[in-house]
Design an enzyme around this catalytic site. Structure first.
Site, PDB file in Angstrom:
ATOM      1  N   LYS A 241     -10.745  11.689   6.861  1.00 38.99           N
ATOM      2  CA  LYS A 241      -9.845  12.547   6.085  1.00 38.99           C
ATOM      3  C   LYS A 241      -9.521  11.838   4.771  1.00 38.99           C
ATOM      4  CE  LYS A 241      -6.635  15.446   4.769  1.00 38.99           C
ATOM      5  NZ  LYS A 241      -6.483  14.810   3.431  1.00 38.99           N
TER       6      LYS A 241
ATOM      7  N   GLY B 157      -2.390   3.790   3.147  1.00 41.29           N
ATOM      8  CA  GLY B 157      -1.542   4.632   2.317  1.00 41.29           C
ATOM      9  C   GLY B 157      -0.148   4.047   2.211  1.00 41.29           C
ATOM     10  N   SER B 158       0.813   4.893   1.977  1.00 36.60           N
ATOM     11  CA  SER B 158       2.179   4.437   1.763  1.00 36.60           C
ATOM     12  C   SER B 158       2.826   4.012   3.076  1.00 36.60           C
ATOM     13  CB  SER B 158       3.019   5.538   1.122  1.00 36.60           C
ATOM     14  OG  SER B 158       3.307   6.564   2.058  1.00 36.60           O
ATOM     15  N   THR B 159       3.814   3.139   2.965  1.00 32.03           N
ATOM     16  CA  THR B 159       4.535   2.668   4.139  1.00 32.03           C
ATOM     17  C   THR B 159       5.264   3.817   4.822  1.00 32.03           C
ATOM     18  OG1 THR B 159       4.766   0.435   3.260  1.00 32.03           O
ATOM     19  CG2 THR B 159       6.367   1.112   4.915  1.00 32.03           C
ATOM     20  N   ALA B 160       5.847   4.724   4.040  1.00 33.04           N
ATOM     21  CA  ALA B 160       6.591   5.834   4.626  1.00 33.04           C
ATOM     22  C   ALA B 160       5.682   6.730   5.464  1.00 33.04           C
ATOM     23  CB  ALA B 160       7.267   6.647   3.523  1.00 33.04           C
TER      24      ALA B 160
ATOM     25  N   GLY C 197       2.758   5.849   6.718  1.00 28.93           N
ATOM     26  CA  GLY C 197       2.283   5.046   7.842  1.00 28.93           C
ATOM     27  C   GLY C 197       3.260   5.023   8.991  1.00 28.93           C
TER      28      GLY C 197
ATOM     29  N   GLU D 225      -2.934  -0.161   6.730  1.00 30.78           N
ATOM     30  CA  GLU D 225      -2.749  -1.020   5.561  1.00 30.78           C
ATOM     31  C   GLU D 225      -1.885  -0.219   4.609  1.00 30.78           C
ATOM     32  OE1 GLU D 225      -2.822  -1.865   1.857  1.00 30.78           O
ATOM     33  OE2 GLU D 225      -4.946  -1.320   1.981  1.00 30.78           O
TER      34      GLU D 225
ATOM     35  N   CYS E 191      -2.340  -1.678  -3.876  1.00 27.28           N
ATOM     36  CA  CYS E 191      -1.345  -2.323  -3.008  1.00 27.28           C
ATOM     37  C   CYS E 191      -1.340  -3.838  -3.192  1.00 27.28           C
ATOM     38  CB  CYS E 191      -1.627  -1.993  -1.545  1.00 27.28           C
ATOM     39  SG  CYS E 191      -1.469  -0.248  -1.155  1.00 27.28           S
TER      40      CYS E 191
ATOM     41  N   GLU F 279       7.560  -1.028  -4.725  1.00 28.16           N
ATOM     42  CA  GLU F 279       6.192  -0.826  -5.205  1.00 28.16           C
ATOM     43  C   GLU F 279       6.182   0.296  -6.243  1.00 28.16           C
ATOM     44  OE1 GLU F 279       1.828  -0.789  -3.189  1.00 28.16           O
ATOM     45  OE2 GLU F 279       3.265   0.616  -2.321  1.00 28.16           O
TER      46      GLU F 279
END
Length: 477
Positions: free
Chosen positions: A175, A228-231, A233, A250, A284, A381
């Site tokens: 995806k 992707g983003s921490t949120a 993830g 990651e 990142c 970030e």
């Protein structure tokens, strides 16, 4: 540019979405519509996963390692043959400078070559157990794996998720991000042409908001690999926890660049701008927090700014361009908001901060001084071309400040003192560190982060292990 596919790639064929829905893609350099692409529905997703599951059961998992190796080497060859085609797509789709795009395609090919070679060297163990008999371990594929990749490095990250998963005997549903789907579709098509059986690599394009939850929660999907983003993830982990899916991720970063006075600081100042401004800061691993020992701070900053001002910002299609546009207007708006906040707080904009062109999502590489540790631009970030530089006096206090972050992905340490290099590298909480270098990614070595920068590792043999279940078998005497 040659004609390129814009449909879903399911069971070895290009297919329109079952709903007929398509998403518009805009060229970030011109702000004009580039093309449109199929947007998968949940029905398409279910068909793709069913096809992948059947391909897994009907041969891919049991294919002899040598045959899987041969196919993946063929995939790498097809990628090399189509390097320019893939690179041009990346250039127009996300504004990637063409020289960088070509390098990233070749990186993707090297990833497939590495794992093609790793297949026949991926061993279990024999273990002497106290009770006697014979004990051994097997590394077995999981089944259907979902690979969810971002828009900043879409092609190489797609490769470094798909290749080890396929090498281990899994089937993959890929995806890509909604902003950057084109090279993923072509990857699926080229891999099939190279001999990958139908269904082994499926590609679903479209909005993650529409099919993301369904993909993560589908009972046939055994593992999620996400960048992707921490949120996002964290959200995926919550969903995957409902049936204890394996997850590797990651995520975000706020990487430090530490320069000691005993280093070759002139070289560090000359090389460090591209450690944060490459890919327009959309990385990142960007070394966006710089810690410079005070005795060299002023001279370092002067050379750093001079080098930054020489960077070539311009059209991604030009060979001399080093910095292209950001991927979207919204991404530029985010970066500009950080700049506005810094100005309002009285921070010094030592370079950049403006839009260099009335057309395209461009933003000049921006250097911020006199920031404080509590500033949002220092802690969060940005994912844009912004860097903050602060002086330090005490090594221990500096390391405490480096580690006072929810992230721990990458970073650099510049010193000619070997003891200091080893000491500081042990103390910095980060999954990847470079000493006297800014190189974060090596195909042969693990890549990933501490803390909120992720779980698990991409690349190296560690990645291949992460796409298998470890089975122990004991045979009694």
């Amino acid at each position: 540019m040659n004609e390129f596919p814009t449909q879903l790639f399911i069971n070895g064929e290009l297919k329109n979405s079952s709903t007929g829905k398509r998403l518009t893609l805009v060229d970030p350099a011109t702000e004009t519509v580039f093309t449109d692409v199929a947007a998968a529905s949940v029905n398409d997703l279910n068909n793709a996963i069913a096809g992948a599951h059947q391909a897994f059961l009907k041969g891919w998992r049991d294919l002899p390692p040598g045959k899987r190796s041969e196919i993946l080497f063929n995939v790498a060859r097809r990628l090399r043959e189509n390097c320019e085609r893939l690179a041009q797509l990346e250039c127009h789709n996300i504004g990637k400078p063409i020289s960088d795009a070509r390098d990233e395609v070749m990186l993707g090919a090297r990833v497939f070559e590495f794992y093609a070679g790793a297949i026949t060297k991926f061993y279990g163990q024999t273990i002497p157990v106290a009770r006697g008999g014979f004990d051994f371990t097997l590394r077995q594929p999981m089944g259907v794996v979902a690979a969810i990749v971002p828009w900043n490095f879409p092609f190489p990250i797609a490769c470094w998720k798909a290749a080890p998963a396929l090498a281990a005997g899994n089937c993959v549903v890929l995806k890509p991000a909604s902003q950057s789907p084109l090279t993923a579709i072509l990857l699926g098509q080229l891999a099939h042409e190279a001999g990958l059986p139908a269904g082994v690599l499926q590609v679903l394009t479209g909005s993650g908001g529409e099919i993301g939850d369904a993909l993560v929660q589908h009972p046939r999907v055994r593992k999620i690999s996400f960048t992707g983003s921490t949120a996002v993830g964290a959200r995926l982990m919550e969903l995957a926890a409902r049936d204890l899916k394996r997850v590797s991720s990651e995520l975000g970063g706020k990487s430090p660049n530490i320069v000691f006075a005993d280093a070759d600081w002139q070289r560090a100042a000359a090389e460090s701008p591209m450690s944060v401004f490459a890919n327009t800061g959309q990385d990142c691993c960007a070394r966006s927090r710089m810690f410079i020992e005070r005795t060299i701070f002023d001279n370092f900053v002067e050379l750093f700014i001079a080098t930054t001002k020489k960077l070539k910002v311009g059209e991604p299609s030009k060979a001399e361009t080093q910095i292209g546009p950001l991927v979207s207007a919204s991404q530029r708006d985010v970066a500009e908001q950080f700049i506005h906040e810094a100005k309002a707080a009285g921070r010094k904009i030592a370079a950049g901060g403006n839009r260099p062109s009335p057309k395209g999502f461009y933003l000049e590489p921006t250097v911020l001084l006199e920031v404080e540790p509590h500033d949002r631009v220092w802690r969060e970030e940005v994912f844009g071309p912004l860097v903050c530089l602060r002086p330090f006096d005490d090594e221990a206090a500096m390391i405490d400040e480096v580690n006072d972050s929810p992230y721990g992905l990458s970073g650099s340490i510049w010193t000619n003192n070997l003891r200091r290099a080893l000491r500081v590298s042990r103390l910095v909480e980060s999954g990847v560190l470079s000493i006297n270098s800014h190189s974060s990614v090596h195909v042969e070595a693990p890549f990933g982060g501490y803390k909120q920068s992720g779980i698990g590792r991409d690349l190296g043999m560690n990645a291949m292990e992460g796409y298998t279940e470890l089975k122990n078998v004991y045979v009694a005497e």
